[in-house]
Design a protein around this motif. Structure first.
Motif, PDB file in Angstrom:
ATOM      1  N   THR A 204       0.977  -1.166  -0.038  1.00 15.59           N
ATOM      2  CA  THR A 204       0.013   0.079  -0.143  1.00 15.59           C
ATOM      3  C   THR A 204       0.905   1.063  -0.072  1.00 15.59           C
ATOM      4  N   GLU A 205       1.816   1.327   0.531  1.00 10.07           N
ATOM      5  CA  GLU A 205       2.925   2.404   0.393  1.00 10.07           C
ATOM      6  C   GLU A 205       3.445   2.878  -0.753  1.00 10.07           C
ATOM      7  N   THR A 206       3.178   1.827  -1.713  1.00 10.23           N
ATOM      8  CA  THR A 206       3.737   2.197  -3.029  1.00 10.23           C
ATOM      9  C   THR A 206       2.498   2.672  -4.148  1.00 10.23           C
ATOM     10  N   ALA A 207       1.529   2.728  -3.522  1.00 11.54           N
ATOM     11  CA  ALA A 207       0.265   3.175  -4.357  1.00 11.54           C
ATOM     12  C   ALA A 207       0.235   4.529  -4.498  1.00 11.54           C
ATOM     13  N   SER A 208      -0.248   4.997  -5.886  1.00  7.66           N
ATOM     14  CA  SER A 208      -0.362   6.565  -6.092  1.00  7.66           C
ATOM     15  C   SER A 208      -1.627   6.974  -5.595  1.00  7.66           C
ATOM     16  N   ARG A 209      -2.607   6.199  -5.526  1.00  4.37           N
ATOM     17  CA  ARG A 209      -3.919   6.603  -4.938  1.00  4.37           C
ATOM     18  C   ARG A 209      -4.440   5.756  -3.827  1.00  4.37           C
ATOM     19  N   SER A 210      -4.931   6.213  -2.543  1.00  2.88           N
ATOM     20  CA  SER A 210      -5.221   5.657  -1.641  1.00  2.88           C
ATOM     21  C   SER A 210      -4.270   4.785  -0.694  1.00  2.88           C
ATOM     22  N   GLY A 211      -2.890   5.559  -0.889  1.00  9.71           N
ATOM     23  CA  GLY A 211      -1.611   4.963  -0.121  1.00  9.71           C
ATOM     24  C   GLY A 211      -2.154   4.830   1.236  1.00  9.71           C
ATOM     25  N   GLY A 212      -1.790   3.627   1.855  1.00 11.83           N
ATOM     26  CA  GLY A 212      -1.866   3.380   3.063  1.00 11.83           C
ATOM     27  C   GLY A 212      -3.190   2.638   3.434  1.00 11.83           C
ATOM     28  N   TYR A 213      -4.076   2.860   2.507  1.00 12.12           N
ATOM     29  CA  TYR A 213      -5.719   2.123   2.847  1.00 12.12           C
ATOM     30  C   TYR A 213      -5.314   0.742   2.192  1.00 12.12           C
ATOM     31  N   LEU A 214      -6.459   0.072   2.630  1.00 11.95           N
ATOM     32  CA  LEU A 214      -6.572  -1.133   1.901  1.00 11.95           C
ATOM     33  C   LEU A 214      -6.763  -1.109   0.422  1.00 11.95           C
ATOM     34  N   GLU A 215      -7.563   0.045  -0.053  1.00  6.89           N
ATOM     35  CA  GLU A 215      -7.627   0.183  -1.532  1.00  6.89           C
ATOM     36  C   GLU A 215      -6.129   0.530  -2.213  1.00  6.89           C
ATOM     37  N   GLY A 216      -5.260   0.787  -1.521  1.00  4.80           N
ATOM     38  CA  GLY A 216      -4.037   1.044  -1.832  1.00  4.80           C
ATOM     39  C   GLY A 216      -3.199  -0.104  -2.015  1.00  4.80           C
ATOM     40  N   ALA A 217      -3.524  -0.899  -1.253  1.00  5.38           N
ATOM     41  CA  ALA A 217      -2.971  -2.316  -1.230  1.00  5.38           C
ATOM     42  C   ALA A 217      -3.310  -3.221  -2.596  1.00  5.38           C
ATOM     43  N   LEU A 218      -4.708  -3.012  -2.906  1.00  4.55           N
ATOM     44  CA  LEU A 218      -4.889  -3.347  -3.972  1.00  4.55           C
ATOM     45  C   LEU A 218      -4.727  -2.787  -5.631  1.00  4.55           C
ATOM     46  N   GLU A 219      -4.424  -1.494  -5.248  1.00  2.00           N
ATOM     47  CA  GLU A 219      -4.026  -0.836  -6.404  1.00  2.00           C
ATOM     48  C   GLU A 219      -2.318  -1.182  -6.849  1.00  2.00           C
ATOM     49  N   ALA A 220      -1.683  -1.475  -5.829  1.00  6.71           N
ATOM     50  CA  ALA A 220      -0.472  -1.737  -6.041  1.00  6.71           C
ATOM     51  C   ALA A 220      -0.292  -3.223  -6.572  1.00  6.71           C
ATOM     52  N   CYS A 221      -1.171  -3.893  -6.103  1.00  6.35           N
ATOM     53  CA  CYS A 221      -1.397  -5.301  -6.689  1.00  6.35           C
ATOM     54  C   CYS A 221      -1.723  -5.383  -7.913  1.00  6.35           C
ATOM     55  N   ASP A 222      -2.420  -4.489  -8.513  1.00  5.49           N
ATOM     56  CA  ASP A 222      -2.911  -4.525 -10.003  1.00  5.49           C
ATOM     57  C   ASP A 222      -1.984  -4.003 -10.674  1.00  5.49           C
ATOM     58  N   ARG A 223      -1.066  -3.098 -10.210  1.00  2.64           N
ATOM     59  CA  ARG A 223      -0.044  -2.459 -11.042  1.00  2.64           C
ATOM     60  C   ARG A 223       1.147  -3.622 -11.041  1.00  2.64           C
ATOM     61  N   VAL A 224       1.479  -4.168 -10.231  1.00  2.18           N
ATOM     62  CA  VAL A 224       2.588  -5.215 -10.385  1.00  2.18           C
ATOM     63  C   VAL A 224       1.986  -6.464 -11.202  1.00  2.18           C
ATOM     64  N   PHE A 225       0.666  -6.727 -11.187  1.00  2.00           N
ATOM     65  CA  PHE A 225       0.132  -8.012 -11.721  1.00  2.00           C
ATOM     66  C   PHE A 225       0.156  -7.560 -13.308  1.00  2.00           C
ATOM     67  N   THR A 226      -0.112  -6.245 -13.643  1.00  2.00           N
ATOM     68  CA  THR A 226       0.177  -5.772 -15.078  1.00  2.00           C
ATOM     69  C   THR A 226       1.284  -5.930 -15.534  1.00  2.00           C
ATOM     70  N   ALA A 227       2.356  -5.603 -14.927  1.00  2.00           N
ATOM     71  CA  ALA A 227       3.583  -5.494 -15.150  1.00  2.00           C
ATOM     72  C   ALA A 227       4.402  -6.914 -15.488  1.00  2.00           C
TER      73      ALA A 227
END
Length: 377
Positions: free
Chosen positions: A351-374
């Protein structure tokens, strides 16, 4: 401790080649990434230092009661957080609104009579998960084979070998090395910078960035008080109480009753810093109860249980730097933590690497989606 190379048997020669992807950290981001990757890659592993999954998601059961209290994240906001909302829906979880009805309290000094006010906005869109946020982790684990999970594996170091990465782990009785073509670090950057070695060393700018990235809530602590009944509701209070004075044990208090009102509870965020909490750790429960009596009256004097979770004491969450908590929301999602490193072999997640909602549960999933795509391009 003897060092050995971990291998996994296959049908051909008794040995399996290196993992395609090794994920470090079995919190929400790491487990979500594993679940998504398993649809495309079966040869992955998730390695977690703790003996449990979830990371900062932790729901504790009250003694002799069918009730769980969130000791980590508590809320999500469906209006602004589509990823976590969709995950909860896909897992069949029940969301319910945070209880805010009634008078809220504001106390300026320990002995002052609390002022009352109506607050309908603080949690207007906030939702809780029935059974606690642990339901997210349990739901994801239903889709992840046991063979993928490796608990009690503390990462010591990473070594770039050109075609792959060597990962060295400490377990209870040995030091083990595994190999993976790609590695995803789904753990707080500051914790990684302070606990593992990189060969070759990361660029000084990247390492400094990792050390300067606060781990969300790592310096904080929460308390949950379970009662026989929700007396505050019966008295016309919401359960919300703000105590901003320096000596307040809990700076914020909120209703934590279960969604079916089968169990009554309050929870609060500590106002006392980590060093003071440690100094008074043997008397914290009594101090909390005394504060609750000062807020809500004698009915608060006899909780069935008081549960305290101090994240600053968690080895696999906080560093010494985190013991001075950040009260303003940090700026997360630095570009350098969103790029691949070691020529597409090393990624940062969490979650600390997320551009949006960093720190929150949402940020953890945003980071997941970014890495999954890569990883799957």
């Amino acid at each position: 401790m003897a060092e050995q190379l971990l291998t996994v048997p296959n049908d051909a020669d008794g040995m399996m080649p290196m993992l395609d992807v090794a994920i470090i950290g079995a919190g929400l981001s790491g487990l979500s990434l594993a679940e998504k990757l398993l649809r495309k890659k079966s040869n992955i592993g998730v390695f977690e230092a703790r003996e449990r999954c979830g990371g900062r998601i932790l729901s504790a059961s009250a003694p002799a009661q069918v009730f769980t209290a969130d000791l980590g994240p508590t809320w999500l906001w469906p209006m602004d957080q589509p990823l976590i909302t969709a995950l909860a829906e896909r897992l069949g979880l029940t969301l319910f609104p945070q209880w805010d009805r009634g008078q809220s309290l504001y106390q300026v000094q320990a002995n002052a009579i609390p002022a009352s006010y109506i607050d309908t906005q603080t949690h207007a869109d906030a939702r809780r998960i029935a059974g606690g946020c642990q339901q997210l982790i349990d739901g994801l684990l239903q889709h992840i084979p046991e063979r993928v999970l490796h608990l009690g594996h503390r990462l010591l170091g990473l070594s770039d070998q050109g075609s792959h990465v060597d990962l060295t782990f400490a377990t209870d009785n040995s030091v083990n090395t595994i190999q993976a073509r790609q590695v995803v670090l789904a753990a707080p950057p500051r914790l990684l910078a302070n606990s593992i070695t990189f060969q070759p060393a990361l660029a000084l700018g990247l390492l400094s960035l990792m050390q300067d990235t606060p781990t969300w809530m790592a310096g904080h602590a929460k308390a949950v008080l379970v009662y026989e009944q929700a007396f505050w509701r019966l008295q016309g209070y919401s359960g919300n109480a703000i105590s901003p004075y320096p000596s307040a044990v809990l700076a914020e208090v909120y209703d934590a009753c279960s969604h079916d009102t089968g169990t009554s509870a309050l929870f609060g965020f500590f106002g006392l810093p980590a060093q003071i909490r440690e100094q008074y750790q043997d008397s914290l429960s009594a101090l909390i109860v005394r504060q609750m009596v000062g807020l809500f009256g004698p009915a608060a004097a006899n909780p069935l249980s008081v549960v305290i979770q101090d994240w600053s004491q968690e080895t696999f969450t906080a560093t010494l730097t985190d013991r001075a908590p950040t009260f303003e929301h940090p700026s997360y999602g630095h570009r350098a933590l969103q790029l691949d490193h070691w020529q597409d072999k090393l990624y940062f997640c969490g979650t600390e690497t997320a551009s949006r909602s960093g720190g929150y549960l949402e940020g953890a999933l945003e980071a997941c989606d970014r890495v999954f795509t890569a990883l799957t391009l």
